[in-house]
Scaffold this motif. Structure first.
Motif, mmCIF file in Angstrom:
data_model
loop_
_atom_site.group_PDB
_atom_site.id
_atom_site.type_symbol
_atom_site.label_atom_id
_atom_site.label_comp_id
_atom_site.label_asym_id
_atom_site.label_seq_id
_atom_site.Cartn_x
_atom_site.Cartn_y
_atom_site.Cartn_z
ATOM 1 N N VAL A 242 0.845 -1.199 0.000
ATOM 2 C CA VAL A 242 0.000 0.000 0.000
ATOM 3 C C VAL A 242 0.879 1.247 0.000
ATOM 4 C CG1 VAL A 242 -1.634 1.390 1.357
ATOM 5 C CG2 VAL A 242 -2.041 -1.060 1.038
ATOM 6 N N TYR A 243 1.900 1.286 0.858
ATOM 7 C CA TYR A 243 2.784 2.450 0.921
ATOM 8 C C TYR A 243 3.504 2.673 -0.408
ATOM 9 C CZ TYR A 243 2.251 2.439 6.049
ATOM 10 O OH TYR A 243 1.772 2.489 7.332
ATOM 11 N N ALA A 244 3.985 1.613 -1.025
ATOM 12 C CA ALA A 244 4.671 1.739 -2.319
ATOM 13 C C ALA A 244 3.696 2.226 -3.396
ATOM 14 C CB ALA A 244 5.294 0.406 -2.716
ATOM 15 N N TRP A 245 2.488 1.673 -3.413
ATOM 16 C CA TRP A 245 1.463 2.090 -4.368
ATOM 17 C C TRP A 245 1.136 3.569 -4.184
ATOM 18 C CZ3 TRP A 245 -3.497 3.699 -2.940
ATOM 19 C CH2 TRP A 245 -4.384 3.909 -3.993
ATOM 20 N N GLU A 246 0.979 4.008 -2.938
ATOM 21 C CA GLU A 246 0.686 5.423 -2.664
ATOM 22 C C GLU A 246 1.771 6.337 -3.226
ATOM 23 O OE1 GLU A 246 -1.740 6.230 1.422
ATOM 24 O OE2 GLU A 246 0.300 5.521 1.622
ATOM 25 N N GLN A 247 3.026 5.952 -3.026
ATOM 26 C CA GLN A 247 4.128 6.789 -3.502
ATOM 27 C C GLN A 247 4.165 6.880 -5.031
ATOM 28 O OE1 GLN A 247 5.987 8.851 -1.626
ATOM 29 N NE2 GLN A 247 4.551 8.154 -0.056
ATOM 30 N N ARG A 248 3.757 5.803 -5.705
ATOM 31 C CA ARG A 248 3.739 5.788 -7.171
ATOM 32 C C ARG A 248 2.494 6.440 -7.761
ATOM 33 N NH1 ARG A 248 4.649 0.610 -6.518
ATOM 34 N NH2 ARG A 248 2.637 0.026 -7.402
ATOM 35 N N HIS B 144 0.361 13.118 -7.614
ATOM 36 C CA HIS B 144 -0.767 13.892 -8.137
ATOM 37 C C HIS B 144 -1.415 14.795 -7.098
ATOM 38 C CE1 HIS B 144 -0.527 11.654 -11.846
ATOM 39 N NE2 HIS B 144 -0.436 10.556 -11.118
ATOM 40 N N ASP B 145 -0.833 14.865 -5.906
ATOM 41 C CA ASP B 145 -1.432 15.686 -4.849
ATOM 42 C C ASP B 145 -0.338 16.357 -4.024
ATOM 43 O OD1 ASP B 145 -3.180 16.873 -3.061
ATOM 44 O OD2 ASP B 145 -3.280 15.097 -1.791
ATOM 45 N N PRO B 146 0.099 17.545 -4.439
ATOM 46 C CA PRO B 146 1.159 18.244 -3.700
ATOM 47 C C PRO B 146 0.652 19.022 -2.483
ATOM 48 C CG PRO B 146 0.532 19.512 -5.620
ATOM 49 C CD PRO B 146 -0.273 18.238 -5.663
ATOM 50 N N THR B 147 -0.653 19.038 -2.254
ATOM 51 C CA THR B 147 -1.234 19.818 -1.160
ATOM 52 C C THR B 147 -0.764 19.310 0.193
ATOM 53 O OG1 THR B 147 -3.212 20.040 -2.516
ATOM 54 C CG2 THR B 147 -3.416 20.662 -0.208
ATOM 55 N N ARG B 148 -0.385 20.251 1.073
ATOM 56 C CA ARG B 148 0.014 19.904 2.435
ATOM 57 C C ARG B 148 -0.908 20.643 3.404
ATOM 58 N NH1 ARG B 148 4.081 16.656 2.330
ATOM 59 N NH2 ARG B 148 5.054 17.013 4.318
ATOM 60 N N ILE B 149 -1.202 19.977 4.501
ATOM 61 C CA ILE B 149 -2.139 20.512 5.489
ATOM 62 C C ILE B 149 -1.427 20.639 6.828
ATOM 63 C CG2 ILE B 149 -4.292 20.037 6.732
ATOM 64 C CD1 ILE B 149 -4.993 18.296 4.188
ATOM 65 N N ALA B 150 -1.567 21.793 7.446
ATOM 66 C CA ALA B 150 -1.020 21.996 8.792
ATOM 67 C C ALA B 150 -1.883 21.234 9.793
ATOM 68 C CB ALA B 150 -0.995 23.479 9.137
ATOM 69 N N ARG B 151 -1.228 20.624 10.774
ATOM 70 C CA ARG B 151 -1.955 19.851 11.787
ATOM 71 C C ARG B 151 -3.063 20.688 12.436
ATOM 72 N NH1 ARG B 151 2.150 17.583 14.964
ATOM 73 N NH2 ARG B 151 2.356 19.591 15.978
ATOM 74 N N GLU B 152 -2.809 21.987 12.631
ATOM 75 C CA GLU B 152 -3.796 22.857 13.264
ATOM 76 C C GLU B 152 -5.068 22.994 12.424
ATOM 77 O OE1 GLU B 152 -0.534 23.916 12.661
ATOM 78 O OE2 GLU B 152 0.096 23.270 14.658
ATOM 79 N N GLN B 153 -4.977 22.775 11.113
ATOM 80 C CA GLN B 153 -6.139 22.866 10.226
ATOM 81 C C GLN B 153 -6.838 21.520 10.044
ATOM 82 O OE1 GLN B 153 -3.917 24.302 6.882
ATOM 83 N NE2 GLN B 153 -4.636 26.390 7.173
#
Length: 148
Positions: free
Chosen positions: A12-18, A23-32
């Protein structure tokens, strides 16, 4: 707590990385993250969302982990990671039973990826099959037993 061997975790982790991460560069702050979790939880018709907490300082390589009651996150996480952890929360019980990265987890994760990141369900299933992942049938929130 019932423990089962998590046979698909590495795949699953390898599949996610590939397939997911590029396709999703968005990052979320823990506070949000809590507001997003609350909104998603309500949107899919659930009550009693898990609470966000910081990962312990000794967790150097983790960016997130979750159970039914808590989602622990690094200071900033990719949005797909938040959905990954939310799928763990959805498929875990208050007692600690979990599907790990099994078929039920992947069905819930695919549901979230389709709904909130607008990923194509056919592409997700095809790429998962190519990666040798066992994905459950269509995920229904109504099939999950949620308790406060």
């Amino acid at each position: 707590m019932r423990t089962i061997r998590d046979h698909q975790r590495g795949r699953v982790y390898a599949w996610e990385q590939r397939v997911i991460a590029p396709h999703d560069p968005t990052r979320i702050a823990r506070e949000q993250a809590q507001a997003m979790i609350d909104a998603i939880w309500a949107d899919i018709g659930l009550r009693y969302p898990p609470k966000v907490a910081a990962l312990p300082v000794q967790a150097k390589t983790l960016i997130g982990r979750a159970d039914r009651l808590t989602i622990e996150l690094a200071p900033r996480v990719p949005s797909w990671c938040l959905l990954h952890e939310l799928a763990h929360s959805i498929t875990s019980s208050v007692e600690g039973d979990s599907d790990g990265h099994g078929a039920l987890f992947l069905a819930a994760y695919f549901f979230l990826l389709q709904r909130y990141l607008r990923r194509d369900p056919g592409e997700l299933r095809q790429s998962a099959a190519q990666a040798g992942l066992n994905v459950g049938s269509e995920f229904s929130v109504a099939d999950q037993a949620f308790r406060p």
